[in-house]
Scaffold this motif. Sequence first.
Motif, mmCIF file in Angstrom:
data_model
loop_
_atom_site.group_PDB
_atom_site.id
_atom_site.type_symbol
_atom_site.label_atom_id
_atom_site.label_comp_id
_atom_site.label_asym_id
_atom_site.label_seq_id
_atom_site.Cartn_x
_atom_site.Cartn_y
_atom_site.Cartn_z
ATOM 1 N N ARG A 61 0.840 -1.192 0.000
ATOM 2 C CA ARG A 61 0.000 0.000 0.000
ATOM 3 C C ARG A 61 0.875 1.242 0.000
ATOM 4 N NH1 ARG A 61 -0.204 2.922 4.457
ATOM 5 N NH2 ARG A 61 0.060 2.074 6.557
ATOM 6 N N PRO A 62 0.350 2.353 -0.461
ATOM 7 C CA PRO A 62 1.162 3.567 -0.548
ATOM 8 C C PRO A 62 1.445 4.172 0.822
ATOM 9 C CG PRO A 62 -1.090 4.011 -1.219
ATOM 10 C CD PRO A 62 -0.987 2.531 -1.057
ATOM 11 N N MET A 63 2.498 4.959 0.876
ATOM 12 C CA MET A 63 2.897 5.663 2.086
ATOM 13 C C MET A 63 1.874 6.737 2.428
ATOM 14 S SD MET A 63 6.505 7.711 2.648
ATOM 15 C CE MET A 63 6.121 9.055 1.512
ATOM 16 N N THR A 64 1.621 6.924 3.718
ATOM 17 C CA THR A 64 0.721 7.968 4.188
ATOM 18 C C THR A 64 1.460 8.866 5.171
ATOM 19 O OG1 THR A 64 -0.081 6.697 6.090
ATOM 20 C CG2 THR A 64 -1.229 6.380 3.990
ATOM 21 N N MET A 65 0.842 10.006 5.495
ATOM 22 C CA MET A 65 1.449 10.900 6.474
ATOM 23 C C MET A 65 1.554 10.223 7.834
ATOM 24 S SD MET A 65 2.923 13.703 7.058
ATOM 25 C CE MET A 65 2.558 14.667 5.586
ATOM 26 N N ASP A 66 0.582 9.384 8.174
ATOM 27 C CA ASP A 66 0.647 8.654 9.443
ATOM 28 C C ASP A 66 1.879 7.758 9.493
ATOM 29 O OD1 ASP A 66 -1.637 9.813 10.398
ATOM 30 O OD2 ASP A 66 -2.958 8.135 9.869
ATOM 31 N N ASP A 67 2.206 7.117 8.366
ATOM 32 C CA ASP A 67 3.403 6.281 8.319
ATOM 33 C C ASP A 67 4.658 7.113 8.591
ATOM 34 O OD1 ASP A 67 1.959 3.981 7.625
ATOM 35 O OD2 ASP A 67 2.038 4.489 5.497
ATOM 36 N N VAL A 68 4.743 8.279 7.953
ATOM 37 C CA VAL A 68 5.911 9.136 8.133
ATOM 38 C C VAL A 68 6.009 9.611 9.579
ATOM 39 C CG1 VAL A 68 7.006 11.303 7.445
ATOM 40 C CG2 VAL A 68 5.880 9.875 5.729
ATOM 41 N N VAL A 69 4.882 10.066 10.139
ATOM 42 C CA VAL A 69 4.883 10.562 11.518
ATOM 43 C C VAL A 69 5.258 9.441 12.493
ATOM 44 C CG1 VAL A 69 3.426 11.466 13.364
ATOM 45 C CG2 VAL A 69 3.247 12.422 11.064
ATOM 46 N N THR A 70 4.691 8.257 12.286
ATOM 47 C CA THR A 70 4.961 7.136 13.192
ATOM 48 C C THR A 70 6.432 6.741 13.162
ATOM 49 O OG1 THR A 70 2.722 6.278 12.929
ATOM 50 C CG2 THR A 70 4.400 4.739 13.727
ATOM 51 N N ARG A 71 6.985 6.604 11.984
ATOM 52 C CA ARG A 71 8.374 6.159 11.887
ATOM 53 C C ARG A 71 9.362 7.256 12.274
ATOM 54 N NH1 ARG A 71 5.107 3.182 9.521
ATOM 55 N NH2 ARG A 71 5.492 1.002 8.917
ATOM 56 N N THR A 72 9.009 8.491 12.006
ATOM 57 C CA THR A 72 9.864 9.585 12.472
ATOM 58 C C THR A 72 9.845 9.656 13.992
ATOM 59 O OG1 THR A 72 9.428 10.855 10.450
ATOM 60 C CG2 THR A 72 10.295 12.066 12.341
ATOM 61 N N GLY A 73 8.664 9.492 14.582
ATOM 62 C CA GLY A 73 8.577 9.478 16.035
ATOM 63 C C GLY A 73 9.366 8.334 16.647
ATOM 64 N N LEU A 74 9.310 7.153 16.007
ATOM 65 C CA LEU A 74 10.059 6.000 16.508
ATOM 66 C C LEU A 74 11.563 6.238 16.402
ATOM 67 C CD1 LEU A 74 10.121 3.098 17.555
ATOM 68 C CD2 LEU A 74 9.894 2.310 15.190
ATOM 69 N N THR A 75 11.996 6.801 15.279
ATOM 70 C CA THR A 75 13.431 7.055 15.083
ATOM 71 C C THR A 75 13.940 8.103 16.058
ATOM 72 O OG1 THR A 75 13.168 6.536 12.735
ATOM 73 C CG2 THR A 75 15.182 7.647 13.379
ATOM 74 N N LEU A 76 13.206 9.204 16.194
ATOM 75 C CA LEU A 76 13.624 10.247 17.140
ATOM 76 C C LEU A 76 13.527 9.753 18.578
ATOM 77 C CD1 LEU A 76 11.997 13.418 15.529
ATOM 78 C CD2 LEU A 76 14.418 12.787 15.562
ATOM 79 N N GLY A 77 12.527 8.917 18.864
ATOM 80 C CA GLY A 77 12.432 8.339 20.203
ATOM 81 C C GLY A 77 13.630 7.465 20.527
ATOM 82 N N THR A 78 14.135 6.746 19.516
ATOM 83 C CA THR A 78 15.331 5.932 19.710
ATOM 84 C C THR A 78 16.548 6.811 19.971
ATOM 85 O OG1 THR A 78 14.398 4.261 18.228
ATOM 86 C CG2 THR A 78 16.753 4.126 18.685
ATOM 87 N N VAL A 79 16.619 7.951 19.269
ATOM 88 C CA VAL A 79 17.702 8.906 19.538
ATOM 89 C C VAL A 79 17.637 9.379 20.982
ATOM 90 C CG1 VAL A 79 18.632 11.182 18.977
ATOM 91 C CG2 VAL A 79 17.882 9.666 17.145
ATOM 92 N N VAL A 80 16.441 9.677 21.464
ATOM 93 C CA VAL A 80 16.267 10.157 22.842
ATOM 94 C C VAL A 80 16.685 9.089 23.848
ATOM 95 C CG1 VAL A 80 14.562 10.878 24.553
ATOM 96 C CG2 VAL A 80 14.467 11.813 22.239
ATOM 97 N N VAL A 81 16.330 7.822 23.584
ATOM 98 C CA VAL A 81 16.735 6.731 24.478
ATOM 99 C C VAL A 81 18.253 6.629 24.529
ATOM 100 C CG1 VAL A 81 16.722 4.225 24.800
ATOM 101 C CG2 VAL A 81 14.610 5.417 24.203
ATOM 102 N N GLY A 82 18.897 6.651 23.359
ATOM 103 C CA GLY A 82 20.350 6.604 23.325
ATOM 104 C C GLY A 82 20.973 7.798 24.026
ATOM 105 N N ALA A 83 20.385 8.985 23.830
ATOM 106 C CA ALA A 83 20.907 10.191 24.466
ATOM 107 C C ALA A 83 20.792 10.111 25.987
ATOM 108 C CB ALA A 83 20.153 11.412 23.953
ATOM 109 N N THR A 84 19.708 9.531 26.462
ATOM 110 C CA THR A 84 19.538 9.364 27.910
ATOM 111 C C THR A 84 20.619 8.454 28.480
ATOM 112 O OG1 THR A 84 17.138 9.661 27.687
ATOM 113 C CG2 THR A 84 17.945 8.633 29.714
ATOM 114 N N LEU A 85 20.902 7.357 27.780
ATOM 115 C CA LEU A 85 21.952 6.446 28.232
ATOM 116 C C LEU A 85 23.321 7.125 28.207
ATOM 117 C CD1 LEU A 85 20.837 3.180 26.377
ATOM 118 C CD2 LEU A 85 20.568 3.713 28.808
ATOM 119 N N GLY A 86 23.590 7.855 27.134
ATOM 120 C CA GLY A 86 24.865 8.554 27.047
ATOM 121 C C GLY A 86 25.023 9.602 28.131
ATOM 122 N N TRP A 87 23.958 10.348 28.415
ATOM 123 C CA TRP A 87 23.979 11.393 29.443
ATOM 124 C C TRP A 87 24.229 10.798 30.824
ATOM 125 C CZ3 TRP A 87 22.269 16.759 28.810
ATOM 126 C CH2 TRP A 87 22.217 17.472 30.014
#
Length: 280
Positions: A61-87
């Motif tokens: 099925r084609p990409m939707t804005m929900d797909d972009v928002v969900t995966r961007t949120g997941l990717t940035l959330g992973t950055v935040v988790v890594g940043a918390t561990l590093g901090w």
Amino acid sequence: MRSSNPVFSRRGFSRDTGYAGFNAPPQAGGPTANPYAGANPYAQGAQPVTQAPPQYAPQTRPMTMDDVVTRTGLTLGTVVVGATLGWLFLTENLGFAVGAGLVAMVLGLVQSFKRKPSPALILSYAVLEGVFLGALSGYLNGLPKMNGAPMQAVLGTMAVFVAMLVAYKTRIVRVTARFTRFVLIAAMGFVLLSLVNLAFMAFGGGDGLGFRSGGLGILFGVVGVVLGALFLALDFKQVEDGIAYGAPREESWLAAFGLTLTLVWIYMEMLRLISILRGD
């Protein structure tokens, strides 16, 4: 000309992947307006300029804005988790954090040259980049003149994102072929000057060409933040065109990857600019 990012080698939605190039809309008289060249490879019966589009499985099925928002949120959330561990654990061991940052850079380059997005690769990049950013931010936050600077950089990055999103949606900023060329040329010049400055610092000592302190450093930092904001506009255009063309759902991972790269760029430039303003 396809859109790009501070990582210039990122393929994005390029033709040579078998997917549509986001900056190659259909020609005038086709399904949509065309400021560039090429037909929409996703349109039924449309023929691209250089090759026929691949046949996708019916269940794709084609990409939707929900797909972009969900995966961007997941990717940035992973950055935040890594940043918390590093901090929390690596502010006293920046050597390990720098190693994580170098590995993250390699993973980012690998994804840039892959024909298809790899969620595992993108999330691995995100967590390692987060570890580096968190450790560096925690270290800087512990310096007398830099206390609170990382939070200011985060707020500044969020402000730039919101401001550019509003400017793009209201068409104050319009992404055209000329706009894209200007941003890419300016960014390549910025990176080249940064590398030259780094070489002068390594072999000549001191602050190199002066891009890391004083008035020139402040100007250079502002230019870096502005370039990051302009790259956000290019990313928004990629997402908008990809959804309009019916890009495959998996392409939303590339959108998330590109937005993450740009936000990391802006955060780093914000942090550097704040450190210069505080005289550290």
